[in-house]
Design an enzyme around this catalytic site. Structure first.
Site, PDB file in Angstrom:
ATOM      1  CG  ASN A   9       7.875  -8.359   7.851  1.00 55.78           C
ATOM      2  OD1 ASN A   9       8.538  -7.958   6.895  1.00 55.78           O
ATOM      3  ND2 ASN A   9       6.693  -8.947   7.721  1.00 55.78           N
ATOM      4  CE  LYS A  11       4.209  -6.108   7.805  1.00 63.11           C
ATOM      5  NZ  LYS A  11       2.781  -6.192   8.042  1.00 63.11           N
ATOM      6  CG  HIS A 100       3.951 -12.005   6.641  1.00 62.37           C
ATOM      7  ND1 HIS A 100       2.942 -11.172   6.232  1.00 62.37           N
ATOM      8  CD2 HIS A 100       4.381 -11.515   7.829  1.00 62.37           C
ATOM      9  CE1 HIS A 100       2.773 -10.214   7.131  1.00 62.37           C
ATOM     10  NE2 HIS A 100       3.635 -10.409   8.112  1.00 62.37           N
ATOM     11  CD  GLU A 102       1.560  -7.958   5.213  1.00 64.14           C
ATOM     12  OE1 GLU A 102       2.744  -7.820   4.858  1.00 64.14           O
ATOM     13  OE2 GLU A 102       1.129  -7.506   6.301  1.00 64.14           O
ATOM     14  CD  GLU A 172       3.031 -12.419  12.118  1.00 63.93           C
ATOM     15  OE1 GLU A 172       3.440 -11.366  12.599  1.00 63.93           O
ATOM     16  OE2 GLU A 172       3.168 -12.733  10.932  1.00 63.93           O
ATOM     17  N   GLY A 178      -1.238  -5.078  11.516  1.00 64.25           N
ATOM     18  CA  GLY A 178      -1.299  -3.745  10.926  1.00 64.25           C
ATOM     19  C   GLY A 178      -2.602  -3.018  11.205  1.00 64.25           C
ATOM     20  CB  SER A 218      -1.263  -4.360  16.452  1.00 63.93           C
ATOM     21  OG  SER A 218      -1.858  -4.262  15.176  1.00 63.93           O
TER      22      SER A 218
HETATM   23  C1  PEP Z   1       3.680  -8.549  10.673  1.00 64.27           C
HETATM   24  O1  PEP Z   1       3.704  -8.039   9.575  1.00 64.27           O
HETATM   25  O2  PEP Z   1       4.170  -9.677  10.847  1.00 64.27           O
HETATM   26  C2  PEP Z   1       3.057  -7.814  11.763  1.00 64.27           C
HETATM   27  C3  PEP Z   1       2.844  -8.420  12.899  1.00 64.27           C
HETATM   28  O3  PEP Z   1       2.716  -6.505  11.497  1.00 64.27           O
HETATM   29  P1  PEP Z   1       2.231  -5.408  12.589  1.00 64.27           P
HETATM   30  O4  PEP Z   1       3.174  -5.502  13.748  1.00 64.27           O
HETATM   31  O5  PEP Z   1       2.308  -4.109  11.868  1.00 64.27           O
HETATM   32  O6  PEP Z   1       0.839  -5.777  12.980  1.00 64.27           O
END
Ligand code: PEP
Length: 262
Positions: A9, A11, A100, A102, A172, A178, A218
């Site tokens: 992703n 973003k 997601h 966000e 997630e 992040g 992460s």
């Molecule tokens: C995500 O945005 O779905 C995600 C898991 O981000 P990150 O890997 O940066 O934590």
């Protein structure tokens, strides 16, 4: 046996040239190493770079799927700034993210809107990754499973049995996205097993056993293997680490290796 699935992703990052370069680096290695035989792989550029990335993926066939980060549930009309499932398909996308964290927590999308988006994507013929996960406050309050169950049941309401082959769940935990913090493999496995139990109660044993549940939060090349070794973790949805070809390819290779070991 579920084939692992790793999504990148991107973003709201990169520019057109950087998006093309990253897609090209990924496609070269995935094709050279035949990684798509062991692991499904998708990348999710910003909407505006989907055509540029499609051009790269067509020039350099690798099995990498092209995805979009979101969609609007309606087919067309006065929805300024939005993009429909048909438009995504027209631009070459075959998979889309919905829900997601966000979108839920920064933009404020409700379970009901996320459900409409998931159904619109599936009805149009796209594969859909429904993202779910608890916040830190919810985890601390012992509500992880309850929150994931609510997001799953609401997000999947009305999804038809014949659409389940195109459905993936991404668990997630919001506090791990992040932040550099991971769920431990054991905690992630617990949450994934609970998600699969909810999928079983919604769709039955056989369907639930075949739906992939990715872990996100992460994930890096250095921690991917221990997460993907868990029995109910079927690859990952990757944010930050998907912007670096070497890191993302390391994660894809860990997923491919996990499918051979399981
Ligand atoms: C995500 O945005 O779905 C995600 C898991 O981000 P990150 O890997 O940066 O934590």
């Amino acid at each position: 046996m579920r084939k692992p699935f790793v999504g990148g992703n991107w973003k709201m990052n990169l520019d057109a040239a950087a998006a093309r370069t990253l897609a090209d680096e990924l496609a070269r290695t995935v094709a050279a190493d035949g990684l798509d035989g062991f692991c499904d792989i998708a990348i999710f550029p910003p909407f505006v770079y989907i055509p540029a990335v499609l051009g790269v993926l067509r020039d350099r066939p690798s099995g990498i799927m092209l995805g979009a980060q979101d969609l609007w549930p309606g087919p067309a009309g006065a929805f300024t700034g939005e993009v429909s499932a048909a438009m995504l398909i027209d631009c070459g996308a075959t998979v889309v993210l919905t829900g997601h964290s966000e979108r839920r927590h920064v933009i404020g999308e409700s379970d009901e809107l996320i459900n409409r988006k998931a159904r619109a994507g599936l009805d149009a013929g796209l594969s859909v990754i429904l993202c779910i996960g608890e916040t830190l406050d919810q985890r601390t309050a012992g509500r992880t499973n309850q929150v994931n169950e609510r997001q799953l049941r609401a997000g999947l309401a009305g999804v038809k049995p014949d659409q389940l082959v195109r459905l993936t769940i991404a668990y997630e935990p919001v506090w791990a996205i992040g932040t550099g913090k991971n769920a431990t493999p054991a905690d992630a496995q617990d949450a994934h097993a609970h998600c699969r139990a909810v999928l079983t109660s919604l769709f039955g044993n056989a369907a639930a056993a075949s739906i992939r549940v990715q872990y996100g939060g992460s994930v890096k090349a250095s921690n991917a293997a221990e997460l993907f070794a868990q029995p109910d973790i079927d690859g990952g949805l990757i944010g930050g680490a998907s912007l670096k070809a070497d890191e993302f390819l390391g994660i894809v290779k860990a997923a491919a290796a996990s499918s051979q070991a399981k």
